[in-house]
Design a protein around this motif. Structure first.
Motif, PDB file in Angstrom:
ATOM      1  N   THR A 201     -10.515   1.333   5.574  1.00  0.00           N
ATOM      2  CA  THR A 201     -11.976   1.547   6.370  1.00  0.00           C
ATOM      3  C   THR A 201     -11.550   1.735   8.441  1.00  0.00           C
ATOM      4  O   THR A 201     -12.268   1.376   9.120  1.00  0.00           O
ATOM      5  N   ASN A 202     -10.457   0.750   8.079  1.00  0.00           N
ATOM      6  CA  ASN A 202     -10.424   0.258   9.675  1.00  0.00           C
ATOM      7  C   ASN A 202      -8.806  -0.169   9.799  1.00  0.00           C
ATOM      8  O   ASN A 202      -8.258  -0.585   8.868  1.00  0.00           O
ATOM      9  N   GLU A 203      -8.400  -0.488  11.320  1.00  0.00           N
ATOM     10  CA  GLU A 203      -7.471  -0.613  11.630  1.00  0.00           C
ATOM     11  C   GLU A 203      -7.270  -2.359  10.430  1.00  0.00           C
ATOM     12  O   GLU A 203      -5.499  -1.984  10.163  1.00  0.00           O
ATOM     13  N   ALA A 204      -7.410  -3.046  10.992  1.00  0.00           N
ATOM     14  CA  ALA A 204      -6.981  -4.622  10.064  1.00  0.00           C
ATOM     15  C   ALA A 204      -6.296  -4.116   8.792  1.00  0.00           C
ATOM     16  O   ALA A 204      -5.833  -4.872   8.403  1.00  0.00           O
ATOM     17  N   GLU A 205      -7.534  -3.413   8.165  1.00  0.00           N
ATOM     18  CA  GLU A 205      -7.556  -2.968   6.627  1.00  0.00           C
ATOM     19  C   GLU A 205      -5.968  -2.887   6.379  1.00  0.00           C
ATOM     20  O   GLU A 205      -5.452  -2.552   5.845  1.00  0.00           O
ATOM     21  N   VAL A 206      -6.100  -1.582   7.332  1.00  0.00           N
ATOM     22  CA  VAL A 206      -4.781  -0.362   7.257  1.00  0.00           C
ATOM     23  C   VAL A 206      -3.114  -1.775   6.964  1.00  0.00           C
ATOM     24  O   VAL A 206      -2.188  -1.676   6.574  1.00  0.00           O
ATOM     25  N   VAL A 207      -3.175  -2.609   8.225  1.00  0.00           N
ATOM     26  CA  VAL A 207      -2.465  -3.513   8.616  1.00  0.00           C
ATOM     27  C   VAL A 207      -2.699  -4.397   7.268  1.00  0.00           C
ATOM     28  O   VAL A 207      -0.915  -5.100   7.325  1.00  0.00           O
ATOM     29  N   ASN A 208      -3.249  -5.143   6.788  1.00  0.00           N
ATOM     30  CA  ASN A 208      -3.441  -6.156   5.670  1.00  0.00           C
ATOM     31  C   ASN A 208      -2.907  -5.488   4.932  1.00  0.00           C
ATOM     32  O   ASN A 208      -1.839  -5.793   3.716  1.00  0.00           O
ATOM     33  N   PHE A 209      -3.321  -4.480   3.791  1.00  0.00           N
ATOM     34  CA  PHE A 209      -2.962  -3.170   2.947  1.00  0.00           C
ATOM     35  C   PHE A 209      -1.533  -3.094   2.739  1.00  0.00           C
ATOM     36  O   PHE A 209      -0.406  -3.720   2.261  1.00  0.00           O
ATOM     37  N   ALA A 210      -0.822  -2.669   4.761  1.00  0.00           N
ATOM     38  CA  ALA A 210       0.725  -2.452   4.275  1.00  0.00           C
ATOM     39  C   ALA A 210       1.469  -3.991   4.707  1.00  0.00           C
ATOM     40  O   ALA A 210       2.473  -3.955   3.786  1.00  0.00           O
ATOM     41  N   VAL A 211       0.646  -4.590   5.073  1.00  0.00           N
ATOM     42  CA  VAL A 211       2.081  -5.988   4.280  1.00  0.00           C
ATOM     43  C   VAL A 211       1.968  -6.471   3.202  1.00  0.00           C
ATOM     44  O   VAL A 211       2.374  -6.566   2.294  1.00  0.00           O
ATOM     45  N   ASN A 212       0.674  -6.411   2.615  1.00  0.00           N
ATOM     46  CA  ASN A 212      -0.080  -7.162   1.433  1.00  0.00           C
ATOM     47  C   ASN A 212       1.585  -6.134   0.033  1.00  0.00           C
ATOM     48  O   ASN A 212       1.378  -6.185  -0.791  1.00  0.00           O
ATOM     49  N   ASN A 213       1.641  -4.777   0.298  1.00  0.00           N
ATOM     50  CA  ASN A 213       2.217  -3.381  -0.243  1.00  0.00           C
ATOM     51  C   ASN A 213       3.614  -3.813  -0.232  1.00  0.00           C
ATOM     52  O   ASN A 213       3.711  -2.338  -1.159  1.00  0.00           O
ATOM     53  N   ALA A 214       4.237  -3.499   1.087  1.00  0.00           N
ATOM     54  CA  ALA A 214       4.984  -3.548   1.391  1.00  0.00           C
ATOM     55  C   ALA A 214       6.193  -3.707   0.374  1.00  0.00           C
ATOM     56  O   ALA A 214       6.494  -4.961   0.565  1.00  0.00           O
ATOM     57  N   GLN A 215       7.520  -2.792   0.024  1.00  0.00           N
ATOM     58  CA  GLN A 215       8.046  -2.979  -0.578  1.00  0.00           C
ATOM     59  C   GLN A 215       9.809  -2.964  -0.318  1.00  0.00           C
ATOM     60  O   GLN A 215       9.936  -2.248   0.870  1.00  0.00           O
ATOM     61  N   LEU A 216      10.885  -4.180  -0.010  1.00  0.00           N
ATOM     62  CA  LEU A 216      12.010  -2.868   0.256  1.00  0.00           C
ATOM     63  C   LEU A 216      13.393  -3.064  -0.720  1.00  0.00           C
ATOM     64  O   LEU A 216      13.538  -3.790  -1.900  1.00  0.00           O
ATOM     65  N   LYS A 217      13.231  -2.090  -0.270  1.00  0.00           N
ATOM     66  CA  LYS A 217      14.050  -0.950  -1.542  1.00  0.00           C
ATOM     67  C   LYS A 217      15.733  -0.483  -1.150  1.00  0.00           C
ATOM     68  O   LYS A 217      16.611  -0.224  -2.054  1.00  0.00           O
TER      69      LYS A 217
END
Length: 406
Positions: A201-217
């Motif tokens: 719902t906001n910027e902080a949540e978007v960034v946190n989601f990206a940090v926690n779910n980013a994968q190196l492929k």
């Protein structure tokens, strides 16, 4: 007897004369204030909402009263990008847009002169409001160029370098110690998201989601993934201690002077925002397209800005002219480390740049020379994407003699 009759006749004449005088004065006042009255009637709901938002929702021009200018205007004057332009010599471009069933706003610049700036089709079919040079469109992934520019400005200020590792900001991302700012700008980091955030719902949540779910492929090669730019937006938030939305406001509105730039969630409350329509038939306005839940929110740094064609051209003109960041920083940032042509929000096609953005049936297409003097901008609110790609390539080829592909 005769005198009394004359006096009665005078009395009878006074009332019609007074009525005529009052009616004339009232008509004159109404004519002089017709725009204010009509605007108040047409946008009372918009105005009540606009009072709560910032300058992105200032009073919008009325396309109905725009005179069409038939002489070329200098594209390096921002004021000229707010004018309706159609030269007699540009009739072939105008006809191509009409025959191509284009719906949206087109801006064509040749040798530094605006030769066409016109609206086509409907901004809001239900209200019978046509697209104009004042119509606002979602620019989708073209926003990544704005995010890249904000990064360049931090490099200019000495707070970052192109070789700064991601681990300096988000060490919890796997492999972040070997991922650089340059790689993220060029989409060669190999990062991708394991899933799409649906409840942010906001910027902080978007960034946190990206940090926690980013994968190196896909390390070491080009792989287009918006997560790179979400993380870049997160880095900007850390360095500046400012929200991404406020950075956009400060840099592109306050400093650059863009007047028709809208950040989500102000989109729907802003006058002249375009309604999105789906379907392949440009005459079909029955399929109204609305955003999916959280769609614009999760596109932090990657696709939640709206603007006019004129303001978008001015951004690119100023970027390519060295007025937003120094040429040294820009040239260094656009140096390729692989064969990829993607350079911070657009593709370097040798003699021209290509930028493309799509979201919720809104389509933003750009072909522009590297000096900014020749350009075709097509911003559309109707999802006929394939035909428009052919159309813009043909328009740019005809304009410059350079064989273009989109």
């Amino acid at each position: 007897m005769r005198g009394r009759h004359f006096k009665n006749k005078k009395k009878r004449l006074i009332y019609p004369i007074l009525f005529l005088l009052i009616f004339t004065l009232l008509g004159y006042w109404l004519y002089g204030n017709r725009h204010n009255l009509f605007f108040a009637t047409a946008s009372t709901t918009e105005a009540s909402k606009k009072a709560t938002i910032e300058s992105s929702t200032t009073e919008q021009p009325d396309a109905e009263n725009d005179p069409t200018i038939t002489t070329p205007l200098a594209a390096n004057d921002y004021q000229n990008l707010d004018k309706d332009v159609l030269l007699a010599s540009s009739d072939n471009y105008d006809n191509s847009l009409k025959l191509g069933n284009f719906v949206g706003t087109a801006l064509i610049v040749k040798n530094g002169q605006i030769i066409l700036h016109q609206g086509y089709g409907y901004q809001n079919f239900a209200e019978q409001k046509r697209n104009s040079i004042h119509s606002l469109y979602q620019i989708g992934s073209v926003q990544k160029s704005f995010t890249a520019t904000l990064i360049y400005k931090q490099i200019e200020a000495g707070r970052l370098s192109l070789e700064t590792p991601l681990s300096q900001f988000f060490p919890q991302v796997f492999g972040s110690e070997n991922i650089t700012i340059r790689q993220m700008l060029h989409m060669t980091s190999g990062l991708t998201l394991s899933e799409i955030p649906l409840t942010v719902t906001n910027e902080a949540e978007v960034v946190n989601f990206a940090v926690n779910n980013a994968q190196l492929k896909y390390s070491g090669r080009f792989f287009y993934s918006p997560v790179n730019y979400v993380l870049l937006a997160g880095i900007l938030r850390q360095i500046t201690h400012t929200s991404y939305a406020q950075l956009v406001e400060n840099t592109f509105k306050s400093q650059l002077g863009l007047r028709q730039l809208v950040t989500y969630p102000n989109w729907y409350q802003t006058a002249n925002h375009t309604v999105s329509y789906g379907g392949k038939d440009a005459a079909d306005y029955n399929q109204v397209v609305t955003e999916k839940t959280g769609q614009f929110v999760r596109e932090l740094g990657t696709g939640n800005l709206g603007m006019t064609a004129g303001d978008l051209y001015w951004y690119y003109h100023q970027l390519l002219s060295g007025n937003l960041v120094t040429p040294d920083v820009l040239n260094a940032a656009w140096q390729r480390e692989t064969k990829t042509t993607y350079t911070g929000g657009q593709y370097d096609k040798g003699m021209y740049l290509r930028a493309n953005g799509m979201i919720a049936s809104q389509h933003c297409m750009i072909l522009i020379s590297k000096d900014g003097n020749d350009a075709v901008f097509l911003l559309s609110n109707h999802g006929n994407a394939t035909n428009y790609q052919t159309l813009i390539a043909n328009l740019y080829t005809d304009l410059t003699g350079v064989s273009a592909k989109f």
